[in-house]
Design an enzyme around this catalytic site. Structure first.
Site: not given
Ligand code: NDP
Length: 455
Positions: A111, A151
């Site tokens: 990571k 991510d």
């Molecule tokens: P994105 O950046 O596309 O979206 C993240 C989302 O989470 C946004 O809505 C963001 O809000 C919100 N967010 C981030 N930090 C916080 C916080 N501290 N409190 C509340 N909301 C928060 O990321 P992904 O959708 O790719 O990833 C989401 C999760 O899934 C993560 O844990 C990631 O590690 C996990 N994941 C992702 C994969 C992938 O293929 N993308 C694979 C496996 C796991 P805002 O828009 O306001 O920043």
């Protein structure tokens, strides 16, 4: 080996160590493997300097944790978020090792990322940052060594900039990153994979649990509104479920009418807003212009805001469900909780769900390393397509993704049954967190032993 300043890593290590106990009791020699596997093979930290639109120098911290390469090249995403530090990347990298093992593909765990904040940055600044970041990272990765992906904060645009930078620096076109654009080596279904895969996993839980007949009419809470949340929501809507919530770092948006959740068009509009790094409040203003369909809860998470819930899917970030929120979810009738995010639930929340499972409260929890492994699985399929210089159809990739999620489910279920069913009544459900952790760990530990990493 935990340093006092690594709370997230300590948390994940505690979760894994605790859930491995039934296996370690029967196989005490594997304790040595646990001691060895928890130390990353390599940690790279570097300085990233880049020029902002005013011509001023900016500086950030860059990282890549190359945690374990026993079963394949290091594989895991890059996160761009101001909260990024070594504890968070070590927790994510450690989870990634066992998650990747559960996919059945040859991928090790890693990571990386930076404390760079993409919010409020122009396209030009994001491009400059990505080029500067890859300037150093390119020395440490390679298609047979380490293959990063996206991510939080890293989507298709950032992956494309990073790929372009690598190609220029190394004069080499290779499948060095996954999640690339479709015209330059990206796989069909990669953007959708984590969200879709999560729903395929939950579909298997539904079949086993039998309390909910199907997704049709199921009331679902989803948190987040980024990549994972958007595609989970789209698949849920396609299958007839009612998506009652989405959220972001500024608050939670709840559907006013519990029979009519978010629509496909809503999710498309949210995707456009999120590409511009705007808050969900922009969508709320737009959507509520003619009729009042949603209620905005500033600074809140969805878990306590809806009274009747069937399924809860944390899809935003780590530690986004507390012990109290887990209790509230059970009280509102939630039967299934599956993480789209990594470590979405706190240790306290997992304990509440696991006690609920054991004592017949009808709640069943799936950990992210099993339920969200679809993203990295299709990344693995992208690597395979790049190596073979060919491209499978969307249907082929989607079918492979479904099979991988079903296998990941079967592994976590069967191993869970073997190690967590003592003292449970007839028909009680096994622990998927115990099953996923033991299944992933044993595969990696055995490969490490065969290669002489422990003995
Ligand atoms: P994105 O950046 O596309 O979206 C993240 C989302 O989470 C946004 O809505 C963001 O809000 C919100 N967010 C981030 N930090 C916080 C916080 N501290 N409190 C509340 N909301 C928060 O990321 P992904 O959708 O790719 O990833 C989401 C999760 O899934 C993560 O844990 C990631 O590690 C996990 N994941 C992702 C994969 C992938 O293929 N993308 C694979 C496996 C796991 P805002 O828009 O306001 O920043």
């Amino acid at each position: 080996m935990v340093l006092p300043s690594e709370p997230e890593f300590e948390q994940v290590l505690k979760e894994i160590t605790t859930t491995l106990q039934p296996f370690l009791k029967r196989n005490p020699e594997y304790q040595r493997a646990l001691d060895v596997v928890q130390i990353p093979e390599r940690v790279i930290q570097f300085r990233v300097t880049w020029e902002d639109d005013k011509g001023k120098v900016q500086v950030n911290r860059g990282y890549r944790v190359q945690f374990n390469s026993a079963i394949g090249p290091y594989k895991g995403g890059l996160r761009l978020h101001p909260s990024v530090n070594l504890s968070i990347l070590k927790f994510l990298g450690f989870e990634q090792i066992f998650k990747n093992a559960l996919t059945g593909l040859n991928m090790g765990g890693g990571k990386g990322g930076s404390d760079f904040d993409p919010k409020g940055k122009s396209d030009n600044e994001i491009r400059k940052f990505c080029y500067a970041f890859m300037g150093e990272l390119s020395r440490h990765i390679g298609q047979d060594t380490d293959v990063p992906a996206g991510d939080i904060g890293v989507g298709g645009r950032e992956v494309a900039y990073l790929f372009g930078a690598y190609k220029k620096i190394r004069n080499e076109w290779s499948g060095i990153l996954t999640g690339k654009g479709g015209d330059f080596g990206g796989s069909y279904i990669r953007p959708e994979a984590t969200g879709y895969g999560l729903i395929y996993y939950v579909a298997k839980m539904l079949e086993t649990q039998k309390e909910l007949a199907s997704f049709k009419g199921a009331r679902v809470l989803v948190s987040g509104s980024g990549n994972v949340a958007q595609y989970a929501a789209l698949k849920l809507i396609e299958l007839g479920a009612i998506v009652l919530s989405l959220s972001d770092s500024t608050g939670a948006l709840i559907a006013r009418n519990e029979h009519e959740g978010f629509t496909t068009r809503d999710i498309e509009q949210i995707a456009e807003i999120k590409l511009k790094h705007q808050s969900l409040t922009s969508f709320n203003i737009q959507a509520n212009a003619n009729e009042s369909r949603f209620v905005w809860h500033a600074g809140a998470r969805p878990w306590t805001l809806v009274q009747n819930v069937d399924i809860a899917l944390p899809c935003a970030t780590q530690n986004e469900v507390s012990g109290e929120e887990a209790t509230a979810l059970i009280a509102s009738g939630t039967k299934l909780v599956a993480e789209g995010s990594n470590m979405g639930c706190t240790l306290e929340a997992i304990e509440v769900f696991e006690v609920g499972r054991r004592t017949g409260k009808g709640i069943w929890y799936a950990p992210g390393k099993a339920s969200n492994c679809g993203g990295v699985a299709v990344s693995g399929l992208e690597m395979a397509q790049n190596s073979a210089r060919l491209k499978w159809t969307p249907e082929e990739v989607d079918n492979k993704l479904k099979n991988i999620m079903e296998t990941a489910y079967a592994n976590s279920y069967e191993v869970g049954k073997q190690y967590s069913s003592e003292n449970l009544g007839e028909g009680a459900l096994p622990s998927l967190v115990v099953g996923a952790n033991i299944a992933g760990f044993v595969k990696v530990a055995d490969a490490m032993r065969a290669q002489g990493d422990w003995w």
